[in-house]
Design a protein around this motif. Sequence first.
Motif, PDB file in Angstrom:
ATOM      1  N   PRO A   5      18.978  77.110  51.125  1.00 24.82           N
ATOM      2  CA  PRO A   5      18.217  76.772  52.336  1.00 24.82           C
ATOM      3  C   PRO A   5      16.753  76.436  52.054  1.00 24.82           C
ATOM      4  CG  PRO A   5      19.579  78.704  52.735  1.00 24.82           C
ATOM      5  CD  PRO A   5      19.682  78.383  51.268  1.00 24.82           C
ATOM      6  N   VAL A   6      16.162  77.050  51.043  1.00 23.67           N
ATOM      7  CA  VAL A   6      14.777  76.753  50.712  1.00 23.67           C
ATOM      8  C   VAL A   6      14.675  75.303  50.220  1.00 23.67           C
ATOM      9  CG1 VAL A   6      12.878  77.328  49.174  1.00 23.67           C
ATOM     10  CG2 VAL A   6      14.209  79.151  50.225  1.00 23.67           C
ATOM     11  N   LYS A   7      15.626  74.855  49.412  1.00 25.37           N
ATOM     12  CA  LYS A   7      15.619  73.476  48.933  1.00 25.37           C
ATOM     13  C   LYS A   7      15.790  72.497  50.087  1.00 25.37           C
ATOM     14  CE  LYS A   7      17.109  73.934  44.163  1.00 25.37           C
ATOM     15  NZ  LYS A   7      18.094  73.519  43.167  1.00 25.37           N
ATOM     16  N   LYS A   8      16.675  72.810  51.029  1.00 18.40           N
ATOM     17  CA  LYS A   8      16.875  71.927  52.184  1.00 18.40           C
ATOM     18  C   LYS A   8      15.584  71.816  52.988  1.00 18.40           C
ATOM     19  CE  LYS A   8      21.779  72.011  53.240  1.00 18.40           C
ATOM     20  NZ  LYS A   8      22.771  72.359  54.256  1.00 18.40           N
ATOM     21  N   LYS A   9      14.914  72.942  53.195  1.00 20.48           N
ATOM     22  CA  LYS A   9      13.662  72.937  53.948  1.00 20.48           C
ATOM     23  C   LYS A   9      12.603  72.121  53.210  1.00 20.48           C
ATOM     24  CE  LYS A   9      12.151  76.557  56.952  1.00 20.48           C
ATOM     25  NZ  LYS A   9      11.735  77.936  57.107  1.00 20.48           N
ATOM     26  N   SER A  10      12.569  72.265  51.905  1.00 20.22           N
ATOM     27  CA  SER A  10      11.617  71.528  51.078  1.00 20.22           C
ATOM     28  C   SER A  10      11.868  70.026  51.154  1.00 20.22           C
ATOM     29  CB  SER A  10      11.716  72.030  49.638  1.00 20.22           C
ATOM     30  OG  SER A  10      11.007  71.211  48.773  1.00 20.22           O
ATOM     31  N   ARG A  11      13.120  69.619  51.108  1.00 20.96           N
ATOM     32  CA  ARG A  11      13.467  68.190  51.208  1.00 20.96           C
ATOM     33  C   ARG A  11      13.092  67.631  52.575  1.00 20.96           C
ATOM     34  NH1 ARG A  11      19.452  68.245  48.619  1.00 20.96           N
ATOM     35  NH2 ARG A  11      18.824  68.780  46.508  1.00 20.96           N
ATOM     36  N   LYS A  12      13.339  68.382  53.611  1.00 20.24           N
ATOM     37  CA  LYS A  12      12.995  67.930  54.961  1.00 20.24           C
ATOM     38  C   LYS A  12      11.480  67.748  55.095  1.00 20.24           C
ATOM     39  CE  LYS A  12      16.920  69.685  57.560  1.00 20.24           C
ATOM     40  NZ  LYS A  12      17.360  70.598  58.631  1.00 20.24           N
ATOM     41  N   ARG A  13      10.718  68.659  54.536  1.00 19.37           N
ATOM     42  CA  ARG A  13       9.261  68.553  54.589  1.00 19.37           C
ATOM     43  C   ARG A  13       8.783  67.336  53.812  1.00 19.37           C
ATOM     44  NH1 ARG A  13       7.548  74.840  53.683  1.00 19.37           N
ATOM     45  NH2 ARG A  13       8.150  75.555  55.763  1.00 19.37           N
ATOM     46  N   LEU A  14       9.387  67.131  52.642  1.00 16.20           N
ATOM     47  CA  LEU A  14       9.013  65.977  51.823  1.00 16.20           C
ATOM     48  C   LEU A  14       9.337  64.679  52.548  1.00 16.20           C
ATOM     49  CD1 LEU A  14       7.919  64.840  49.186  1.00 16.20           C
ATOM     50  CD2 LEU A  14      10.242  64.983  48.247  1.00 16.20           C
ATOM     51  N   LEU A  15      10.514  64.602  53.148  1.00 16.43           N
ATOM     52  CA  LEU A  15      10.908  63.417  53.903  1.00 16.43           C
ATOM     53  C   LEU A  15       9.961  63.188  55.084  1.00 16.43           C
ATOM     54  CD1 LEU A  15      12.888  61.104  54.301  1.00 16.43           C
ATOM     55  CD2 LEU A  15      14.288  62.648  55.685  1.00 16.43           C
ATOM     56  N   ALA A  16       9.619  64.248  55.800  1.00 20.77           N
ATOM     57  CA  ALA A  16       8.691  64.134  56.927  1.00 20.77           C
ATOM     58  C   ALA A  16       7.321  63.652  56.451  1.00 20.77           C
ATOM     59  CB  ALA A  16       8.569  65.469  57.644  1.00 20.77           C
ATOM     60  N   LEU A  17       6.869  64.171  55.316  1.00 27.96           N
ATOM     61  CA  LEU A  17       5.593  63.753  54.760  1.00 27.96           C
ATOM     62  C   LEU A  17       5.613  62.277  54.366  1.00 27.96           C
ATOM     63  CD1 LEU A  17       2.743  64.512  53.836  1.00 27.96           C
ATOM     64  CD2 LEU A  17       3.730  65.127  51.618  1.00 27.96           C
ATOM     65  N   VAL A  18       6.694  61.829  53.753  1.00 26.21           N
ATOM     66  CA  VAL A  18       6.826  60.425  53.367  1.00 26.21           C
ATOM     67  C   VAL A  18       6.795  59.524  54.599  1.00 26.21           C
ATOM     68  CG1 VAL A  18       8.413  58.722  52.383  1.00 26.21           C
ATOM     69  CG2 VAL A  18       7.979  60.863  51.176  1.00 26.21           C
ATOM     70  N   VAL A  19       7.501  59.896  55.649  1.00 23.06           N
ATOM     71  CA  VAL A  19       7.517  59.114  56.890  1.00 23.06           C
ATOM     72  C   VAL A  19       6.118  59.049  57.495  1.00 23.06           C
ATOM     73  CG1 VAL A  19       8.367  59.084  59.278  1.00 23.06           C
ATOM     74  CG2 VAL A  19       9.953  59.507  57.383  1.00 23.06           C
ATOM     75  N   ILE A  20       5.411  60.147  57.506  1.00 22.53           N
ATOM     76  CA  ILE A  20       4.050  60.179  58.058  1.00 22.53           C
ATOM     77  C   ILE A  20       3.110  59.303  57.237  1.00 22.53           C
ATOM     78  CG2 ILE A  20       2.028  61.666  58.401  1.00 22.53           C
ATOM     79  CD1 ILE A  20       4.050  63.891  59.223  1.00 22.53           C
ATOM     80  N   VAL A  21       3.213  59.360  55.920  1.00 24.46           N
ATOM     81  CA  VAL A  21       2.353  58.546  55.055  1.00 24.46           C
ATOM     82  C   VAL A  21       2.639  57.066  55.250  1.00 24.46           C
ATOM     83  CG1 VAL A  21       1.891  57.951  52.637  1.00 24.46           C
ATOM     84  CG2 VAL A  21       1.941  60.346  53.340  1.00 24.46           C
ATOM     85  N   ILE A  22       3.898  56.683  55.309  1.00 27.18           N
ATOM     86  CA  ILE A  22       4.256  55.270  55.516  1.00 27.18           C
ATOM     87  C   ILE A  22       3.752  54.788  56.869  1.00 27.18           C
ATOM     88  CG2 ILE A  22       6.192  53.688  55.872  1.00 27.18           C
ATOM     89  CD1 ILE A  22       7.662  55.242  53.641  1.00 27.18           C
ATOM     90  N   ALA A  23       3.945  55.584  57.899  1.00 31.91           N
ATOM     91  CA  ALA A  23       3.460  55.210  59.234  1.00 31.91           C
ATOM     92  C   ALA A  23       1.936  55.055  59.238  1.00 31.91           C
ATOM     93  CB  ALA A  23       3.893  56.250  60.264  1.00 31.91           C
ATOM     94  N   ALA A  24       1.246  55.951  58.570  1.00 31.32           N
ATOM     95  CA  ALA A  24      -0.221  55.861  58.509  1.00 31.32           C
ATOM     96  C   ALA A  24      -0.657  54.594  57.787  1.00 31.32           C
ATOM     97  CB  ALA A  24      -0.783  57.100  57.816  1.00 31.32           C
TER      98      ALA A  24
END
Length: 174
Positions: A5-24
């Motif tokens: 579960p920690v890895k899944k949470k980490s991947r979700k955060r990374l994906l969210a961060l990538v989406v935010i950076v691309i949008a910015a």
Amino acid sequence: MSAPPVKKKSRKRLLALVVIVIAAIVLIIPPALAGALMVPVSKVVFNETTGSLSAAQATANVSLITAYEYYFSIRTGGMFRTSDTSVSNSNGNTTITIDLKLTNPSGQTIDLGNTNINGGIGTRTHTIYLSVDQGVRVSGSYTLNIDITASVTVGGILHVNLSPVVLTTTFTVS
């Protein structure tokens, strides 16, 4: 079993961060490159007929559009666009060079380069888009000089250089 579960949470955060950076990047880069949210675009249109090498007077229209529309729509199509109106290869072939020079409100002349067109003899419609990339940034009067030179080859034997044509159009950015 608590490690996955920690890895899944980490991947979700990374994906969210990538989406935010691309949008910015998509939201910040166009206005930053243009220097403003709204940019002037001058659309210059003229017709040219090879064979007689005549050209109709160029007309210019200026509009104010968003930097997003300019970078994602207008600019991606290129500064210089040509469409064949009535062109035929059966009469011969032509080589056309169109040289563009823009004079800005402070009197500086910017060489926008030239475009070479090879094809049949006939009428073409040319459209030129001028904006921040070409130096159209400040308010004032701009002058575009369009120098057209052409040569025509008929039957692969006869080669004729046609007299140059110069078009000048002025437009104002306010």
